[in-house]
Write a protein that holds these residues in place. Sequence first.
Motif, short mmCIF file in Angstrom:
data_model
loop_
_atom_site.label_atom_id
_atom_site.label_comp_id
_atom_site.label_asym_id
_atom_site.label_seq_id
_atom_site.Cartn_x
_atom_site.Cartn_y
_atom_site.Cartn_z
N ASN A 47 0.83 -1.21 0.00
CA ASN A 47 0.00 0.00 0.00
C ASN A 47 0.87 1.26 0.00
O ASN A 47 0.71 2.15 0.83
CB ASN A 47 -0.96 0.00 1.19
CG ASN A 47 -1.90 -1.18 1.13
OD1 ASN A 47 -2.41 -1.51 0.07
ND2 ASN A 47 -2.12 -1.83 2.26
N ALA A 48 1.78 1.31 -0.96
CA ALA A 48 2.74 2.39 -1.05
C ALA A 48 2.24 3.47 -2.00
O ALA A 48 1.46 3.21 -2.91
CB ALA A 48 4.08 1.87 -1.54
N GLY A 49 2.68 4.68 -1.79
CA GLY A 49 2.32 5.77 -2.67
C GLY A 49 3.26 6.95 -2.49
O GLY A 49 3.93 7.07 -1.47
N PHE A 50 3.31 7.78 -3.50
CA PHE A 50 4.07 9.02 -3.40
C PHE A 50 3.50 10.04 -4.36
O PHE A 50 2.78 9.71 -5.30
CB PHE A 50 5.58 8.80 -3.64
CG PHE A 50 5.94 8.37 -5.02
CD1 PHE A 50 6.18 9.31 -6.01
CD2 PHE A 50 6.05 7.03 -5.33
CE1 PHE A 50 6.51 8.91 -7.29
CE2 PHE A 50 6.39 6.63 -6.60
CZ PHE A 50 6.62 7.57 -7.58
N ARG A 62 0.10 11.56 -8.57
CA ARG A 62 0.18 10.72 -7.38
C ARG A 62 0.15 9.28 -7.85
O ARG A 62 -0.70 8.90 -8.64
CB ARG A 62 -0.98 10.98 -6.44
CG ARG A 62 -0.98 10.06 -5.25
CD ARG A 62 -2.14 10.33 -4.30
NE ARG A 62 -2.13 9.36 -3.24
CZ ARG A 62 -1.36 9.43 -2.15
NH1 ARG A 62 -0.54 10.45 -2.01
NH2 ARG A 62 -1.40 8.50 -1.23
N LEU A 63 1.11 8.48 -7.40
CA LEU A 63 1.18 7.07 -7.76
C LEU A 63 0.96 6.25 -6.50
O LEU A 63 1.61 6.47 -5.48
CB LEU A 63 2.54 6.74 -8.36
CG LEU A 63 2.69 5.31 -8.87
CD1 LEU A 63 3.45 5.31 -10.17
CD2 LEU A 63 3.32 4.41 -7.87
N ASP A 64 0.00 5.33 -6.56
CA ASP A 64 -0.26 4.39 -5.48
C ASP A 64 -0.17 2.99 -6.04
O ASP A 64 -0.53 2.75 -7.20
CB ASP A 64 -1.67 4.61 -4.90
CG ASP A 64 -1.81 5.95 -4.21
OD1 ASP A 64 -1.02 6.23 -3.30
OD2 ASP A 64 -2.71 6.72 -4.60
N ALA A 65 0.29 2.06 -5.23
CA ALA A 65 0.35 0.66 -5.63
C ALA A 65 0.07 -0.22 -4.42
O ALA A 65 0.49 0.10 -3.30
CB ALA A 65 1.72 0.32 -6.22
N ALA A 66 -0.65 -1.30 -4.66
CA ALA A 66 -0.92 -2.24 -3.58
C ALA A 66 0.38 -2.89 -3.10
O ALA A 66 0.54 -3.19 -1.92
CB ALA A 66 -1.90 -3.31 -4.05
N ARG A 83 -2.22 2.69 -9.48
CA ARG A 83 -3.19 3.77 -9.68
C ARG A 83 -2.42 5.09 -9.74
O ARG A 83 -1.65 5.40 -8.83
CB ARG A 83 -4.17 3.79 -8.52
CG ARG A 83 -5.15 4.92 -8.54
CD ARG A 83 -6.01 4.89 -7.27
NE ARG A 83 -6.79 6.08 -7.14
CZ ARG A 83 -8.05 6.20 -7.52
NH1 ARG A 83 -8.67 5.17 -8.05
NH2 ARG A 83 -8.68 7.34 -7.38
N GLU A 85 -2.92 9.23 -10.49
CA GLU A 85 -3.79 10.39 -10.69
C GLU A 85 -2.91 11.52 -11.22
O GLU A 85 -1.96 11.93 -10.55
CB GLU A 85 -4.46 10.81 -9.38
CG GLU A 85 -5.38 9.75 -8.82
CD GLU A 85 -5.94 10.14 -7.47
OE1 GLU A 85 -6.14 11.36 -7.22
OE2 GLU A 85 -6.15 9.24 -6.66
N THR A 97 -5.20 3.36 -14.26
CA THR A 97 -5.13 2.18 -13.41
C THR A 97 -4.64 0.98 -14.23
O THR A 97 -4.88 0.90 -15.43
CB THR A 97 -6.50 1.83 -12.79
OG1 THR A 97 -7.45 1.62 -13.82
CG2 THR A 97 -6.98 2.94 -11.87
#
Length: 186
Positions: A47-50, A62-66, A83, A85, A97
Amino acid sequence: MKRKTVLAAGFLAACTLVTWSWQRAVRDHKPETGEEDAEVAGYYLLNAGFVSPGPDGHPLYRLDAARMTYGMTSDLVEMDGVRIEYRQEQESDWLVTAPSGSARLDWRTLRLEGGVRVVFETESETRIVLTTPILDVDAATSQATTSSEVKLAQGPYTVDAVGMSVDLTTGLVRLESRVNGLFTPP
């Protein structure tokens, strides 16, 4: 009395020698677990993101990944459940996505795979959905490209093509070749 003193001194010397030998043996002994010899194979984040800033300092995407995984022998970060945005100059944002993807360590280029969806939605217009098996995103130039098959859908209208480029900050979509569309009257 001298004999007792000599015996006591000899006993203390023997105890000192035994203690010193024992400490040295314990210090030099390596456990047989193999933990000291283990090498780090890589790292992972759940559940990382930056958030990456644009040239103006405001958030660009914004990049998120499980899950993000980095192997020490690779120059790629592998991702699952991706994901992104992307902030657009006007109107609304792009949402990208994908089930999986990878990024170079400088995070400049991202490769998304496995059924990529690119969604653009505004309050005034019908949502646009682009689907493709593979999408390359150049984060520095905000360009998304593919040479694979693309399906563009906006309400009841659909367009199929091969190859596409999208400017994620201006919203310009360019279909490259074999463009075929279906427009049904309202």
